[in-house]
Motif scaffolding. Structure first.
Motif, PDB file in Angstrom:
ATOM      1  N   ASP A 134       6.463  -0.635  -7.683  1.00 35.02           N
ATOM      2  CA  ASP A 134       7.740   0.031  -7.475  1.00 35.02           C
ATOM      3  C   ASP A 134       8.375   0.343  -8.828  1.00 35.02           C
ATOM      4  OD1 ASP A 134       9.988   0.843  -5.682  1.00 35.02           O
ATOM      5  OD2 ASP A 134      11.044  -0.708  -6.822  1.00 35.02           O
ATOM      6  N   PRO A 135       8.657   1.606  -9.135  1.00 38.04           N
ATOM      7  CA  PRO A 135       9.192   1.953 -10.456  1.00 38.04           C
ATOM      8  C   PRO A 135      10.469   1.215 -10.810  1.00 38.04           C
ATOM      9  CG  PRO A 135       8.510   3.938  -9.264  1.00 38.04           C
ATOM     10  CD  PRO A 135       8.438   2.795  -8.291  1.00 38.04           C
ATOM     11  N   ILE A 136      11.355   1.040  -9.835  1.00 42.92           N
ATOM     12  CA  ILE A 136      12.621   0.358 -10.111  1.00 42.92           C
ATOM     13  C   ILE A 136      12.388  -1.110 -10.431  1.00 42.92           C
ATOM     14  CG2 ILE A 136      14.791  -0.409  -9.047  1.00 42.92           C
ATOM     15  CD1 ILE A 136      14.925   2.278  -7.628  1.00 42.92           C
ATOM     16  N   VAL A 137      11.493  -1.760  -9.674  1.00 42.18           N
ATOM     17  CA  VAL A 137      11.181  -3.163  -9.943  1.00 42.18           C
ATOM     18  C   VAL A 137      10.530  -3.303 -11.314  1.00 42.18           C
ATOM     19  CG1 VAL A 137       9.801  -5.154  -9.226  1.00 42.18           C
ATOM     20  CG2 VAL A 137      11.015  -3.799  -7.513  1.00 42.18           C
ATOM     21  N   LEU A 138       9.592  -2.429 -11.643  1.00 44.19           N
ATOM     22  CA  LEU A 138       8.920  -2.494 -12.943  1.00 44.19           C
ATOM     23  C   LEU A 138       9.924  -2.381 -14.090  1.00 44.19           C
ATOM     24  CD1 LEU A 138       5.727  -0.332 -12.288  1.00 44.19           C
ATOM     25  CD2 LEU A 138       5.791  -2.786 -12.772  1.00 44.19           C
ATOM     26  N   GLU A 139      10.911  -1.513 -13.920  1.00 48.67           N
ATOM     27  CA  GLU A 139      11.929  -1.372 -14.957  1.00 48.67           C
ATOM     28  C   GLU A 139      12.812  -2.600 -15.024  1.00 48.67           C
ATOM     29  OE1 GLU A 139      15.473   1.734 -16.358  1.00 48.67           O
ATOM     30  OE2 GLU A 139      14.241   2.175 -14.588  1.00 48.67           O
ATOM     31  N   PHE A 170       4.521 -11.126  -4.538  1.00 47.17           N
ATOM     32  CA  PHE A 170       5.353 -10.902  -3.361  1.00 47.17           C
ATOM     33  C   PHE A 170       6.761 -11.424  -3.640  1.00 47.17           C
ATOM     34  CE2 PHE A 170       1.190 -11.623  -0.959  1.00 47.17           C
ATOM     35  CZ  PHE A 170       0.950 -10.264  -0.801  1.00 47.17           C
ATOM     36  N   GLY A 171       7.757 -10.636  -3.256  1.00 48.01           N
ATOM     37  CA  GLY A 171       9.144 -11.075  -3.421  1.00 48.01           C
ATOM     38  C   GLY A 171       9.791 -10.630  -4.708  1.00 48.01           C
ATOM     39  N   ASN A 184       5.342   0.549  -2.354  1.00 46.00           N
ATOM     40  CA  ASN A 184       4.922   1.171  -3.609  1.00 46.00           C
ATOM     41  C   ASN A 184       3.809   0.393  -4.308  1.00 46.00           C
ATOM     42  OD1 ASN A 184       6.694   3.399  -3.476  1.00 46.00           O
ATOM     43  ND2 ASN A 184       8.390   2.128  -4.188  1.00 46.00           N
ATOM     44  N   THR A 185       3.796  -0.921  -4.145  1.00 47.72           N
ATOM     45  CA  THR A 185       2.712  -1.717  -4.720  1.00 47.72           C
ATOM     46  C   THR A 185       1.405  -1.415  -4.001  1.00 47.72           C
ATOM     47  OG1 THR A 185       4.247  -3.490  -5.336  1.00 47.72           O
ATOM     48  CG2 THR A 185       1.905  -4.051  -5.237  1.00 47.72           C
ATOM     49  N   THR A 186       1.457  -1.326  -2.694  1.00 45.89           N
ATOM     50  CA  THR A 186       0.249  -1.019  -1.920  1.00 45.89           C
ATOM     51  C   THR A 186      -0.271   0.362  -2.258  1.00 45.89           C
ATOM     52  OG1 THR A 186       1.029  -2.429  -0.111  1.00 45.89           O
ATOM     53  CG2 THR A 186      -0.707  -0.844   0.409  1.00 45.89           C
ATOM     54  N   SER A 187       0.613   1.339  -2.363  1.00 49.44           N
ATOM     55  CA  SER A 187       0.162   2.700  -2.679  1.00 49.44           C
ATOM     56  C   SER A 187      -0.480   2.761  -4.060  1.00 49.44           C
ATOM     57  CB  SER A 187       1.333   3.677  -2.597  1.00 49.44           C
ATOM     58  OG  SER A 187       2.248   3.496  -3.664  1.00 49.44           O
ATOM     59  N   ASN A 237      -2.313  -1.811   5.089  1.00 47.78           N
ATOM     60  CA  ASN A 237      -2.341  -0.477   4.490  1.00 47.78           C
ATOM     61  C   ASN A 237      -3.266  -0.328   3.290  1.00 47.78           C
ATOM     62  OD1 ASN A 237      -0.082   1.186   5.949  1.00 47.78           O
ATOM     63  ND2 ASN A 237       0.762  -0.867   5.640  1.00 47.78           N
ATOM     64  N   LEU A 238      -3.927  -1.403   2.872  1.00 42.64           N
ATOM     65  CA  LEU A 238      -4.948  -1.247   1.846  1.00 42.64           C
ATOM     66  C   LEU A 238      -6.073  -0.370   2.383  1.00 42.64           C
ATOM     67  CD1 LEU A 238      -5.448  -4.756   0.173  1.00 42.64           C
ATOM     68  CD2 LEU A 238      -4.583  -2.678  -0.897  1.00 42.64           C
ATOM     69  N   GLU A 239      -6.541   0.546   1.569  1.00 45.30           N
ATOM     70  CA  GLU A 239      -7.656   1.385   1.980  1.00 45.30           C
ATOM     71  C   GLU A 239      -8.956   0.585   1.942  1.00 45.30           C
ATOM     72  OE1 GLU A 239      -7.517   4.796  -0.557  1.00 45.30           O
ATOM     73  OE2 GLU A 239      -5.607   5.508   0.278  1.00 45.30           O
ATOM     74  N   ASP A 240      -9.993   1.137   2.525  1.00 50.54           N
ATOM     75  CA  ASP A 240     -11.255   0.407   2.664  1.00 50.54           C
ATOM     76  C   ASP A 240     -12.125   0.524   1.411  1.00 50.54           C
ATOM     77  OD1 ASP A 240     -10.664  -0.511   5.177  1.00 50.54           O
ATOM     78  OD2 ASP A 240     -11.703   1.104   6.207  1.00 50.54           O
TER      79      ASP A 240
END
Length: 291
Positions: A134-139, A170-171, A184-187, A237-240
């Protein structure tokens, strides 16, 4: 053998011999972390590292796995890192795995040629802190890394055939951005497709900037239910793509590990069981333990 300050290694490296090659972390500003607040970043002298490798040989008759500490060892100059790897292979001809910490930006600061040389010299795995997509979390956590940086670093490591384990927390978005953090982390993980994923529940480290933010009311800890829902979203939602899921950190509510995507369904069953029946979901704040 000589170690300075607090020493950390991933829980997967519990059986590995530890060789200290750097002191501290070159970023050392992440708000959630106090791992290296007792020292300034420095690369140890090559002769001192070599002495430790020789002494380790005198102490241990058989060593198959070595983990290089401290933080982001990949920041070492390429020729020096290769010299260390070469010395390990000469001293421990039985060695099978050599791993280290590396920021995704550390990959970016080297050329593909350099990374390939490091891989050829014997590096097996790099443990890289993604933490959030997540861009906001990373900042907010002062990671000094963007989604684009992480993608580029992962692409460079893959081109050099260096395996990468990406850790996430997580969290880390707190109560407010729990959903955005998970999505956003999953994507981002789906774009990067690391060789392994190590998710862990947030633990507030005493003396950290994040602890002070929490005390000032600027950060609110998520609930245990939010933690479980974040992991459920990730698993759903993780891809295979093939990776190993190291979800058995000591702070995780539902510890589990195994190959992905074959473990998706049993992992989801376990998460759903915890969401439905674990009394911890009734608590207002997650309870975890400092590293």
């Amino acid at each position: 053998m000589h170690y300075e300050g607090k020493i950390y290694r991933p829980w997967m490296e519990a059986e590995s011999l530890l060789i200290q090659t750097t002191l501290g972390c070159s970023n050392n500003q992440c708000t959630f972390c106090t791992m290296f607040d007792d020292k300034r970043f420095k690369v140890r002298e090559l002769e001192d590292i070599f002495l430790d490798i020789v002494e380790a040989r005198q102490r241990y008759r058989h060593v198959e796995s070595i983990f290089l500490v401290d933080g982001n060892v990949m920041a070492i100059r390429t020729e020096k890192l290769i010299a260390i790897l070469d010395q390990i292979k000469v001293t421990f001809p039985e060695i099978k795995n050599i791993s280290l910490y590396s920021g995704f930006n550390d990959f970016r600061r080297k050329s593909i040629t350099e990374l390939k040389e490091i891989r050829s010299a014997g590096l097996s795995m790099a443990y890289s802190g993604l933490e959030s997509g997540d861009p906001i979390v990373l900042e907010r956590i002062k990671k000094r890394m963007t989604r684009e940086h992480a993608i580029e670093g992962m692409e460079m490591a893959r081109e050099a055939n260096i395996k990468v384990l990406a850790s996430v927390i997580f969290g880390l978005g707190g109560k407010e951005r729990s959903h955005e953090h998970a999505v956003n982390t999953t994507s981002l993980i789906n774009i990067m497709k690391p060789d392994a994923i190590a998710p862990m529940a947030l633990a507030i480290q005493p003396g950290s900037e994040l602890e002070r933010e929490m005390q000032r009311g600027e950060f609110t800890l998520p609930t245990p239910l939010q933690i479980l829902e974040e992991e459920k979203y990730l698993l759903e939602n993780l891809e295979d793509f093939d990776c190993y899921y190291w979800g058995d950190h000591g702070n995780n509510i539902s510890p589990m590990r195994g190959s992905f995507p074959s473990s998706r369904l049993p992992f989801l069953e376990r998460i759903n069981e915890n969401i439905a029946h674990n009394p911890i979901t009734q608590e207002n704040v997650i309870q975890t333990f400092a590293w």
